[in-house]
Design a protein around this motif. Structure first.
Motif, mmCIF file in Angstrom:
data_model
loop_
_atom_site.group_PDB
_atom_site.id
_atom_site.type_symbol
_atom_site.label_atom_id
_atom_site.label_comp_id
_atom_site.label_asym_id
_atom_site.label_seq_id
_atom_site.Cartn_x
_atom_site.Cartn_y
_atom_site.Cartn_z
ATOM 1 N N THR A 119 -1.939 -2.947 -10.815
ATOM 2 C CA THR A 119 -1.734 -1.924 -9.786
ATOM 3 C C THR A 119 -0.270 -1.930 -9.345
ATOM 4 N N ARG A 120 0.097 -0.878 -8.603
ATOM 5 C CA ARG A 120 1.471 -0.797 -8.106
ATOM 6 C C ARG A 120 1.769 -1.943 -7.139
ATOM 7 N N LEU A 121 0.761 -2.298 -6.321
ATOM 8 C CA LEU A 121 0.909 -3.435 -5.399
ATOM 9 C C LEU A 121 1.221 -4.715 -6.173
ATOM 10 N N GLU A 122 0.488 -4.939 -7.239
ATOM 11 C CA GLU A 122 0.662 -6.163 -8.033
ATOM 12 C C GLU A 122 2.018 -6.185 -8.726
ATOM 13 N N MET A 128 -9.904 -6.200 6.358
ATOM 14 C CA MET A 128 -8.437 -6.434 6.337
ATOM 15 C C MET A 128 -8.057 -7.433 7.428
ATOM 16 N N ILE A 129 -7.152 -8.334 7.127
ATOM 17 C CA ILE A 129 -6.670 -9.247 8.159
ATOM 18 C C ILE A 129 -5.396 -8.673 8.780
ATOM 19 N N THR A 130 -5.057 -9.183 9.957
ATOM 20 C CA THR A 130 -3.848 -8.679 10.613
ATOM 21 C C THR A 130 -2.632 -9.497 10.166
ATOM 22 N N ARG A 131 -1.470 -8.974 10.455
ATOM 23 C CA ARG A 131 -0.232 -9.687 10.145
ATOM 24 C C ARG A 131 -0.191 -11.022 10.906
ATOM 25 N N ASP A 132 -0.664 -11.025 12.154
ATOM 26 C CA ASP A 132 -0.686 -12.264 12.943
ATOM 27 C C ASP A 132 -1.588 -13.315 12.311
ATOM 28 N N GLU A 133 -2.728 -12.874 11.794
ATOM 29 C CA GLU A 133 -3.632 -13.822 11.123
ATOM 30 C C GLU A 133 -2.990 -14.380 9.847
ATOM 31 N N ALA A 134 -2.305 -13.521 9.122
ATOM 32 C CA ALA A 134 -1.623 -13.970 7.904
ATOM 33 C C ALA A 134 -0.508 -14.960 8.262
ATOM 34 N N LEU A 135 0.217 -14.648 9.322
ATOM 35 C CA LEU A 135 1.305 -15.533 9.755
ATOM 36 C C LEU A 135 0.756 -16.894 10.187
ATOM 37 N N ALA A 136 -0.411 -16.892 10.828
ATOM 38 C CA ALA A 136 -1.034 -18.154 11.235
ATOM 39 C C ALA A 136 -1.387 -18.998 10.009
ATOM 40 N N ILE A 137 -1.823 -18.364 8.947
ATOM 41 C CA ILE A 137 -2.116 -19.093 7.696
ATOM 42 C C ILE A 137 -0.815 -19.708 7.151
ATOM 43 N N ALA A 146 10.643 -7.028 1.464
ATOM 44 C CA ALA A 146 10.827 -6.193 0.273
ATOM 45 C C ALA A 146 9.573 -5.363 -0.003
ATOM 46 N N MET A 147 8.417 -5.975 0.165
ATOM 47 C CA MET A 147 7.146 -5.269 -0.064
ATOM 48 C C MET A 147 6.967 -4.127 0.938
ATOM 49 N N ARG A 148 7.347 -4.382 2.191
ATOM 50 C CA ARG A 148 7.246 -3.324 3.209
ATOM 51 C C ARG A 148 8.163 -2.161 2.867
ATOM 52 N N PHE A 149 9.376 -2.484 2.389
ATOM 53 C CA PHE A 149 10.332 -1.442 1.981
ATOM 54 C C PHE A 149 9.689 -0.518 0.955
ATOM 55 N N TYR A 150 9.107 -1.112 -0.083
ATOM 56 C CA TYR A 150 8.543 -0.295 -1.158
ATOM 57 C C TYR A 150 7.261 0.416 -0.725
ATOM 58 N N ALA A 151 6.482 -0.215 0.138
ATOM 59 C CA ALA A 151 5.274 0.472 0.627
ATOM 60 C C ALA A 151 5.671 1.751 1.352
ATOM 61 N N ARG A 152 6.730 1.664 2.154
ATOM 62 C CA ARG A 152 7.211 2.860 2.867
ATOM 63 C C ARG A 152 7.720 3.891 1.866
ATOM 64 N N GLN A 153 8.496 3.411 0.885
ATOM 65 C CA GLN A 153 9.058 4.331 -0.096
ATOM 66 C C GLN A 153 7.972 5.077 -0.882
ATOM 67 N N GLU A 185 2.623 3.874 0.605
ATOM 68 C CA GLU A 185 1.457 2.985 0.483
ATOM 69 C C GLU A 185 1.183 2.310 1.825
ATOM 70 N N ASP A 186 0.148 1.492 1.851
ATOM 71 C CA ASP A 186 -0.276 0.806 3.075
ATOM 72 C C ASP A 186 0.684 -0.354 3.372
ATOM 73 N N GLU A 187 1.570 -0.134 4.339
ATOM 74 C CA GLU A 187 2.638 -1.107 4.587
ATOM 75 C C GLU A 187 2.097 -2.467 5.030
ATOM 76 N N GLU A 188 1.049 -2.473 5.849
ATOM 77 C CA GLU A 188 0.498 -3.765 6.300
ATOM 78 C C GLU A 188 -0.058 -4.547 5.121
ATOM 79 N N LYS A 189 -0.810 -3.859 4.286
ATOM 80 C CA LYS A 189 -1.402 -4.533 3.125
ATOM 81 C C LYS A 189 -0.323 -5.099 2.205
ATOM 82 N N TRP A 190 0.679 -4.303 1.928
ATOM 83 C CA TRP A 190 1.758 -4.737 1.025
ATOM 84 C C TRP A 190 2.545 -5.889 1.653
ATOM 85 N N GLY A 191 2.839 -5.762 2.945
ATOM 86 C CA GLY A 191 3.612 -6.807 3.629
ATOM 87 C C GLY A 191 2.861 -8.130 3.653
#
Ligand SMILES: [Fe+2]
Ligand SMILES: [Fe+2]
Length: 195
Positions: free
Chosen positions: A100-103, A1-10, A30-37, A40-46
């Motif tokens: 999947t639900r993520l997709e 898994m990559i971190t949010r910082d690594e994704a932001l750098a991309i 929006a993805m984080r909102f639904y992951a919490r709801q 699910e894995d909020e980092e992955k969804w975000g």
């Protein structure tokens, strides 16, 4: 898994347009909102939301986006689950339907953030804080407004995700409100245009 910082750098490496960056921040929220709801894995969804259009500036045509971008993400070590979700946000081009639900969440959250942004920006406050679902509803029926936003496509994506359309709009507004300053939708643009 990559971190949010690594994704932001991309994102920072590949996207210079402030509006495109904001689009991806909005989808991330929006993805984080639904992951919490859904618990699910909020980092992955975000991160999926944050990265989904990262290659639009280098692949600004529908033949290449997001297919060629997927190869870059794999090289950068982005997990296949996220890469596949990104490919499914354009099923008509990649041939991959969201399963999947993520997709399904990504596809449901993508275009609606653009319409919500457009509606917020035509209002005097230019703010999400006082934006109501009914304002979006009104513009939904006005086909000349944000004509590039395919309402039918959104309806299908949201139905597939399994959420009521207007409840979804309310949820995405709430999610985007949480980062309104980063989106430039906290009213600061209204003050500037009055000056
Ligand atoms: Fe896209
Ligand atoms: Fe997008």
């Amino acid at each position: 898994m990559i971190t949010r910082d690594e994704a932001l750098a991309i994102v920072h490496e590949f996207v210079q347009s402030p509006s495109l960056r904001r689009h991806m921040y909005a989808v991330e929220a929006a993805m984080r909102f639904y992951a919490r709801q859904f618990g699910e894995d909020e980092e992955k969804w975000g991160i999926t939301g944050l990265l989904h259009d990262f290659d639009w500036e280098i692949h600004p045509n529908l033949d290449d986006h997001p297919i060629k971008g997927a190869a870059i993400l794999r090289e950068r070590g982005v997990p296949e689950e996220i890469v596949r979700a990104i490919l499914t946000h354009a099923p008509e081009r990649t041939g991959l339907r969201p399963q999947t639900r993520l997709e399904k969440a990504l596809r449901a959250c993508d275009e609606i953030t653009g319409l919500i942004t457009a509606v917020a920006l035509v209002r005097p406050s230019k703010s999400l804080y006082d934006l109501k679902v009914k304002s979006v509803k009104k513009k939904w029926k006005d086909k000349a407004f944000a004509a590039g936003v395919d309402r039918q496509d959104i309806e299908e994506a949201v139905a597939e995700f399994g959420v009521d359309l207007w409840e979804h709009v309310g949820n995405v507004i709430e999610a985007m409100r949480g980062i309104a300053p980063e989106l430039g939708l906290d009213g600061s643009r209204a003050q500037k245009s009055d000056a």
